[in-house]
Design a protein around this motif. Sequence first.
Motif, PDB file in Angstrom:
ATOM      1  N   GLY A 128      89.088  47.859  -5.250  1.00  0.00           N
ATOM      2  CA  GLY A 128      90.403  47.728  -5.869  1.00  0.00           C
ATOM      3  C   GLY A 128      90.917  49.107  -6.227  1.00  0.00           C
ATOM      4  O   GLY A 128      90.357  50.135  -5.838  1.00  0.00           O
ATOM      5  N   ASP A 129      91.992  49.132  -7.007  1.00  0.00           N
ATOM      6  CA  ASP A 129      92.604  50.406  -7.367  1.00  0.00           C
ATOM      7  C   ASP A 129      91.736  51.254  -8.294  1.00  0.00           C
ATOM      8  O   ASP A 129      91.693  52.472  -8.165  1.00  0.00           O
ATOM      9  N   ASP A 130      91.050  50.620  -9.249  1.00  0.00           N
ATOM     10  CA  ASP A 130      90.325  51.375 -10.270  1.00  0.00           C
ATOM     11  C   ASP A 130      88.805  51.252 -10.182  1.00  0.00           C
ATOM     12  O   ASP A 130      88.095  51.926 -10.927  1.00  0.00           O
TER      13      ASP A 130
ATOM     14  N   LYS B 285      87.712  53.804 -13.758  1.00  0.00           N
ATOM     15  CA  LYS B 285      88.451  54.876 -14.435  1.00  0.00           C
ATOM     16  C   LYS B 285      87.459  55.954 -14.886  1.00  0.00           C
ATOM     17  O   LYS B 285      86.748  56.497 -14.072  1.00  0.00           O
TER      18      LYS B 285
ATOM     19  N   PRO C 151      85.331  51.238  -2.326  1.00  0.00           N
ATOM     20  CA  PRO C 151      86.382  50.875  -3.267  1.00  0.00           C
ATOM     21  C   PRO C 151      86.455  49.354  -3.429  1.00  0.00           C
ATOM     22  O   PRO C 151      86.316  48.611  -2.472  1.00  0.00           O
TER      23      PRO C 151
END
Length: 174
Positions: free
Chosen positions: A4-6, A45, A2
Motif C-alpha cells: 500500500g501507500d504507507d 511511516k 510494498p
Amino acid sequence: MPLGDDWKLTLAAQYTDQDSAGDNLLRDADFSSRQWGGKAELGWKGALFTTGYTRASGGANMQNPWSGYPGFTSVQVEDFNRNGEGAWLMRASYAFESLKGLSLYALYVDGSDPDSPTEYAKDEYNLNAQWAIAEGALKGLMMRVRYSHVKQKDPLSSDLDDIRLLVYYDPPSL
C-alpha cells in the motif's frame, strides 16, 4: 514488498555452515556448527516492527573469533548462537518526523536452553535512543544511549545490566 501507500514488508533468510579445517588451530579440535534464521520487518511511516528467529546446531557453538556474529538475534550483549539454542526476536522502532534525527527502539529476545547441560536459557531486553544531527553547527554529531538487561534462567538467576553511551562526530569537510 510494498503493501500500500504507507506499508512495506521485508523478508530475509540466512544460513551459516562452519567446519574446522587444516590443523584445527581455532579450537584445537574438529568442530562443526550451523545456524539458520529468518526475519520479517513491517514498516509503516516512521515505525518498523521486526520479528526474527535463529537456530544453532551441529555439535559446537558458532565461532566468531575475528569479528561480530551476523545472526538476526545477535543484540547488544548476547548472540544467541550456542549449539542447540533457538531464539525469537521482537523489535519495535520509531524515527520521529517532528524531531529530525531522533529514533527509539525496544527489543526482546527469548532464547532457549542450549544443548550443554552447564549452560542455561537467556532472555535479553534492549532500549535504544539515538539522535543524529543532520544540519546546523553540530552537523555530523550522533549521540546514542543503549540499555540492556540479560536474564539467565539458571538456578542463581544470574542477571546482567549493561548501559552504554556512545558519541560519534564526523566533522563536515573544511
